[in-house]
Structures are given as structure tokens and as C-alpha cells.
Design a protein around this motif. Structure first.
Motif, PDB file in Angstrom:
ATOM      1  N   LEU A 152      40.129  76.413  12.885  1.00  0.00           N
ATOM      2  CA  LEU A 152      40.398  77.590  13.721  1.00  0.00           C
ATOM      3  C   LEU A 152      41.312  78.588  13.019  1.00  0.00           C
ATOM      4  O   LEU A 152      41.160  79.800  13.172  1.00  0.00           O
ATOM      5  CB  LEU A 152      41.014  77.158  15.056  1.00  0.00           C
ATOM      6  CG  LEU A 152      40.082  76.425  16.023  1.00  0.00           C
ATOM      7  CD1 LEU A 152      40.849  75.993  17.259  1.00  0.00           C
ATOM      8  CD2 LEU A 152      38.891  77.291  16.395  1.00  0.00           C
ATOM      9  N   GLN A 153      42.269  78.070  12.261  1.00  0.00           N
ATOM     10  CA  GLN A 153      43.204  78.944  11.540  1.00  0.00           C
ATOM     11  C   GLN A 153      42.649  79.396  10.191  1.00  0.00           C
ATOM     12  O   GLN A 153      43.290  80.203   9.520  1.00  0.00           O
ATOM     13  CB  GLN A 153      44.527  78.214  11.313  1.00  0.00           C
ATOM     14  CG  GLN A 153      45.266  77.912  12.565  1.00  0.00           C
ATOM     15  CD  GLN A 153      46.513  77.071  12.302  1.00  0.00           C
ATOM     16  OE1 GLN A 153      46.743  76.589  11.198  1.00  0.00           O
ATOM     17  NE2 GLN A 153      47.323  76.898  13.327  1.00  0.00           N
ATOM     18  N   ARG A 154      41.497  78.847   9.805  1.00  0.00           N
ATOM     19  CA  ARG A 154      40.940  79.098   8.473  1.00  0.00           C
ATOM     20  C   ARG A 154      42.029  78.892   7.420  1.00  0.00           C
ATOM     21  O   ARG A 154      42.299  79.754   6.590  1.00  0.00           O
ATOM     22  CB  ARG A 154      40.310  80.483   8.383  1.00  0.00           C
ATOM     23  CG  ARG A 154      39.060  80.608   9.222  1.00  0.00           C
ATOM     24  CD  ARG A 154      38.344  81.916   9.037  1.00  0.00           C
ATOM     25  NE  ARG A 154      39.164  83.118   9.136  1.00  0.00           N
ATOM     26  CZ  ARG A 154      39.459  83.762  10.257  1.00  0.00           C
ATOM     27  NH1 ARG A 154      38.997  83.306  11.397  1.00  0.00           N
ATOM     28  NH2 ARG A 154      40.184  84.844  10.243  1.00  0.00           N
ATOM     29  N   GLU A 155      42.621  77.709   7.482  1.00  0.00           N
ATOM     30  CA  GLU A 155      43.751  77.362   6.626  1.00  0.00           C
ATOM     31  C   GLU A 155      43.406  77.556   5.150  1.00  0.00           C
ATOM     32  O   GLU A 155      42.347  77.160   4.675  1.00  0.00           O
ATOM     33  CB  GLU A 155      44.147  75.901   6.870  1.00  0.00           C
ATOM     34  CG  GLU A 155      45.369  75.470   6.135  1.00  0.00           C
ATOM     35  CD  GLU A 155      45.769  74.036   6.462  1.00  0.00           C
ATOM     36  OE1 GLU A 155      46.848  73.632   6.028  1.00  0.00           O
ATOM     37  OE2 GLU A 155      45.005  73.330   7.144  1.00  0.00           O
ATOM     38  N   GLN A 211      42.138  72.307  14.245  1.00  0.00           N
ATOM     39  CA  GLN A 211      43.167  73.348  14.185  1.00  0.00           C
ATOM     40  C   GLN A 211      43.121  74.078  12.843  1.00  0.00           C
ATOM     41  O   GLN A 211      43.250  75.292  12.773  1.00  0.00           O
ATOM     42  CB  GLN A 211      44.556  72.728  14.409  1.00  0.00           C
ATOM     43  CG  GLN A 211      45.655  73.734  14.576  1.00  0.00           C
ATOM     44  CD  GLN A 211      45.498  74.551  15.849  1.00  0.00           C
ATOM     45  OE1 GLN A 211      44.949  74.097  16.841  1.00  0.00           O
ATOM     46  NE2 GLN A 211      45.967  75.773  15.825  1.00  0.00           N
ATOM     47  N   SER A 212      42.909  73.332  11.781  1.00  0.00           N
ATOM     48  CA  SER A 212      42.811  73.915  10.443  1.00  0.00           C
ATOM     49  C   SER A 212      41.606  74.846  10.337  1.00  0.00           C
ATOM     50  O   SER A 212      41.688  75.927   9.735  1.00  0.00           O
ATOM     51  CB  SER A 212      42.724  72.795   9.407  1.00  0.00           C
ATOM     52  OG  SER A 212      42.673  73.303   8.111  1.00  0.00           O
ATOM     53  N   PHE A 242      40.815  74.267   4.722  1.00  0.00           N
ATOM     54  CA  PHE A 242      40.334  73.585   5.922  1.00  0.00           C
ATOM     55  C   PHE A 242      39.112  72.719   5.611  1.00  0.00           C
ATOM     56  O   PHE A 242      38.871  71.725   6.274  1.00  0.00           O
ATOM     57  CB  PHE A 242      40.022  74.586   7.041  1.00  0.00           C
ATOM     58  CG  PHE A 242      38.910  75.542   6.733  1.00  0.00           C
ATOM     59  CD1 PHE A 242      37.608  75.238   7.070  1.00  0.00           C
ATOM     60  CD2 PHE A 242      39.173  76.757   6.108  1.00  0.00           C
ATOM     61  CE1 PHE A 242      36.582  76.126   6.798  1.00  0.00           C
ATOM     62  CE2 PHE A 242      38.158  77.644   5.829  1.00  0.00           C
ATOM     63  CZ  PHE A 242      36.854  77.323   6.164  1.00  0.00           C
ATOM     64  N   PRO A 251      41.284  81.141   1.230  1.00  0.00           N
ATOM     65  CA  PRO A 251      40.732  80.351   2.334  1.00  0.00           C
ATOM     66  C   PRO A 251      39.913  79.179   1.796  1.00  0.00           C
ATOM     67  O   PRO A 251      39.424  79.208   0.684  1.00  0.00           O
ATOM     68  CB  PRO A 251      39.839  81.346   3.069  1.00  0.00           C
ATOM     69  CG  PRO A 251      39.514  82.382   2.047  1.00  0.00           C
ATOM     70  CD  PRO A 251      40.675  82.449   1.105  1.00  0.00           C
ATOM     71  N   TYR A 265      46.801  80.683  -1.279  1.00  0.00           N
ATOM     72  CA  TYR A 265      46.479  81.280   0.013  1.00  0.00           C
ATOM     73  C   TYR A 265      45.007  81.673   0.121  1.00  0.00           C
ATOM     74  O   TYR A 265      44.625  82.408   1.018  1.00  0.00           O
ATOM     75  CB  TYR A 265      47.386  82.477   0.336  1.00  0.00           C
ATOM     76  CG  TYR A 265      48.831  82.099   0.352  1.00  0.00           C
ATOM     77  CD1 TYR A 265      49.338  81.252   1.322  1.00  0.00           C
ATOM     78  CD2 TYR A 265      49.693  82.575  -0.635  1.00  0.00           C
ATOM     79  CE1 TYR A 265      50.670  80.881   1.323  1.00  0.00           C
ATOM     80  CE2 TYR A 265      51.024  82.214  -0.643  1.00  0.00           C
ATOM     81  CZ  TYR A 265      51.513  81.367   0.335  1.00  0.00           C
ATOM     82  OH  TYR A 265      52.816  81.000   0.328  1.00  0.00           O
TER      83      TYR A 265
END
Length: 168
Positions: A127-130, A124-125, A141, A138, A136
Motif C-alpha cells: 500500500l505504501q509502495r515501500e 502495508q508495504s 515491497f 520503489p 528510495y
């Protein structure tokens, strides 16, 4: 007479050993960019007044990948911290049996649990490019991916320790 499954396990051992060795060798290269980025943070902040936080964030995720690989590399080299106070008194055969028992009863089950529990959050991380919570930027992830990588490498090393050797 060897059973087919036993022969297959013996054949898998060298391939797994080479795979882990090469992956960990590539991981060792990460120490140079991590060191460089950590050393560059202060000049970037004090002289250029830019990019120090980005250098720090990049260094963090590279360091996470490096540590994930270094722990397994230390285990393979038998150079990690271990309790030698009592273990050095045991015969080599007893120590080997204890290592196999630890691989079977501790390392493999817990690493598989971490893979099972951590893979959805890591995916999930990704996919969201946490990003990192404070900047903030990138890349956060990658820290989650590194945790998952650590569990995978530990599981593979434990499996390798459990597979029969050619001389066994």
C-alpha cells in the motif's frame, strides 16, 4: 467405498499440482533478467554513470521472487539439500511417511504461521509502495511480497504432499 471428502481431496490434487507446476515454470524465466541486470550494473555505473542502482534494485526484487519459487521447485524435484546419510537406508515407504510427517508437522504449520504473521506487513508495504532504504527507489515491497509468496508456495506444496494420490 470412498467418502465424498476423500474423493474431493483426490480431485483437488491434480489441479493443485498443475497450478504449482505452471507457477514455478513462470518463475524459472526470472533467472535471465536477474542475470542480465546484475551483469549490466558495472557497465551502467562505469560507462554511463547512471542507472546502476536502479538495475541493482530491480535485480534484487526479481531475485527474491526467483528464490521464493526456486525453493519450492527444488522441493518438488526432490533436489534440495537433504540428509541422505541416513535416509537412503530407509525403505521407500518409510521415506514417504517421513516426508508426509514433515509436511504435516513442520512445513504446513510454519508456512501458515509465516503467512499469518507476514501478510499484514507485506500488505502495508504494498500500500505504501515501500522503496529501498538506501536509494528510495520503489520496489522494496516486492521483496516482502516474495517472502509471502515463498510461504504460500511451501504451504501449497505441503498440502499437495499430504493429499492422497490416485494410487494410494
Amino acid at each position: 467405498m470412498r467418502l465424498p471428502a476423500q474423493a474431493a481431496m483426490r480431485a483437488m490434487r491434480p489441479a493443485l499440482d498443475v497450478l504449482l507446476s505452471r507457477a514455478l515454470m513462470l518463475g524459472g524465466v526470472l533467472v535471465i533478467p536477474v542475470s542480465l541486470l546484475l551483469c549490466l550494473q558495472w557497465p551502467l555505473r562505469d560507462w554511463l554513470h547512471h542507472w546502476s542502482r536502479e538495475a541493482n534494485d530491480l535485480a534484487q526484487w526479481l531475485f527474491a521472487l526467483y528464490v521464493a519459487m526456486a525453493i519450492t521447485a527444488a522441493t518438488r524435484a526432490r533436489s534440495h539439500l537433504a540428509s541422505h546419510l541416513l535416509a537412503h537406508r530407509y525403505r521407500s515407504r518409510t521415506r514417504h511417511a517421513l516426508e508426509r510427517a514433515a509436511a504435516a508437522l513442520v512445513l504446513l504449520p510454519f508456512s501458515l504461521f509465516l503467512i499469518w504473521a507476514g501478510a499484514p506487513a507485506a500488505w502495508q508495504s504494498v500500500l505504501q509502495r515501500e522503496g529501498f532504504p538506501d536509494t528510495y527507489n520503489p520496489g522494496y515491497f516486492m521483496i516482502r511480497v516474495a517472502g509471502l509468496l515463498l510461504a504460500v508456495l511451501v504451504a501449497l506444496q505441503a498440502l499437495l504432499d499430504l493429499l492422497p494420490a490416485d494410487d494410494a
